[in-house]
Design an enzyme around this catalytic site. Structure first.
Site, short mmCIF file in Angstrom:
data_model
loop_
_atom_site.label_atom_id
_atom_site.label_comp_id
_atom_site.label_asym_id
_atom_site.label_seq_id
_atom_site.Cartn_x
_atom_site.Cartn_y
_atom_site.Cartn_z
N GLY A 116 0.77 -1.41 -0.01
CA GLY A 116 0.07 -0.01 -0.01
C GLY A 116 0.78 1.17 -0.04
O GLY A 116 1.85 1.20 0.35
N CYS A 117 0.36 2.42 -0.28
CA CYS A 117 1.21 3.54 -0.41
C CYS A 117 1.54 4.06 0.85
O CYS A 117 2.70 4.33 0.94
CB CYS A 117 0.41 4.43 -1.18
SG CYS A 117 -1.31 4.98 -0.55
N HIS A 118 0.46 4.26 2.00
CA HIS A 118 1.01 4.83 3.12
C HIS A 118 1.78 3.82 3.64
O HIS A 118 2.89 4.15 4.37
CB HIS A 118 -0.25 5.07 4.16
CG HIS A 118 -1.08 6.15 3.30
ND1 HIS A 118 -0.64 7.51 3.57
CD2 HIS A 118 -2.30 6.26 2.90
CE1 HIS A 118 -1.73 8.04 3.15
NE2 HIS A 118 -2.53 7.50 2.91
#
Length: 309
Positions: A116-118
């Site tokens: 995921g990005c975060h």
């Protein structure tokens, strides 16, 4: 040698489109495309999956699980961009810089879960410190992460880019305030943490770029800002996609790495406090760029092929 055959299931979404843009001009792969009228036709999707050497899944979690089931009897390799398999021990986590051997694990894997990005920002900071013993697994951590609105997909992009955009959307928005953000499980598991971090994601009125910051009270860690910098520098010394800088107190802008597929860690602090900020593109190293990096490793291409450094 015949070009590997690639299929993107869910190409019409933001992540799928970004992967297609990175692959569409390459002459070392063959990219299958589905008839737009048949993009939800299970039989046609399965037919293309069977032809492919590798399939990208750019789908919601439930649909990604169903797509994996469609390929259960195939030798097709999979990179799943959804949240569905990121903590599944039968899948390889697609952050090649996680450990010294993670890239090799990805290269030989059949099933790879794209981060995921975060989580990419948090893991890039915390995992090396835990591995080196600078951070204890039972540490109680917090983090804040600001992203451009493209991370929310087509619906959020439309909200922010409408001509009559509400005034509220011109200001940063805190969200997931119930502390159940979908990236939290992988943030804890991949970093080897005993405690779920307190995580504050923020979306702001710019298209892409991300800044994920983890703060530290150095007295609690019995370490120094310089030691944190040295540990991270040693961890990433052989990486072509991640670099580490010692901050000088200057401002950091969340869109600094927009348009790139790399990630930069900025270590800033004094004798008592330290912050480490990961700057990267939420659509690049935070999603599609990472997926293509993983594909390159799995298919034996140069790790940076088709990526923007």
């Amino acid at each position: 040698m015949t070009n590997p055959i690639i299929y993107i299931d869910g190409q019409e979404g933001t992540t799928g489109l970004q992967i297609f843009q990175r692959l569409g001009c390459r002459d070392d792969i063959t990219l299958l495309q589905i008839d737009p009228a048949l993009r939800k036709d299970t039989a046609e999707r399965q037919r293309l999956m069977a032809q492919a050497d590798l399939v990208f899944l750019c789908l919601p979690d439930k649909a990604a699980i169903e797509a994996v089931a469609l390929m259960a009897d195939m030798n097709t390799r999979i990179i799943d961009a959804s949240t569905a398999h990121r903590t599944n021990p039968n899948w390889t986590y697609g952050f090649p810089e996680l450990t010294a051997t993670q890239g090799e694990a990805i290269a030989s894997a059949k099933l790879v879960a794209n981060p995921g990005c975060h989580a990419t920002g948090f893991v890039s900071v915390v995992a090396p410190l835990v591995q080196a013993g600078v951070l204890s697994p039972d540490a109680c951590l917090s983090a804040h992460s600001i992203t451009g609105y493209s991370g929310g997909g087509k619906a959020m992009i439309a909200d922010y880019e409408t001509a009559d955009k509400p005034e509220a959307l011109t200001a940063p928005a805190l969200y997931a305030l119930g502390h159940g953000h979908k990236h939290l499980p992988e943030m804890s598991v991949l970093c080897g943490l005993d405690n779920r971090p307190v995580f504050n994601p923020i979306v702001a009125d710019y298209y892409k770029g991300m800044a994920t910051t983890v703060p530290f009270h150095l007295a609690q860690l019995n370490t120094t800002t310089q030691a944190i910098y040295d540990t991270l520098t040693a961890h990433y010394k052989d990486s072509v996609m991640v670099d580490v800088k010692l901050g000088d107190g200057s401002k950091l802008y969340a869109n600094t790495n927009a348009g790139k597929d790399t990630l930069t860690l900025h270590v800033c602090g004094d004798d008592s406090h330290c912050t480490v900020t990961a700057l990267f593109d939420n659509l690049g190293k935070g999603a599609s760029g990472a997926a293509v990096q993983n594909m390159n490793l799995m298919l034996g291409f140069a790790e940076t092929a088709g990526l923007t450094l």
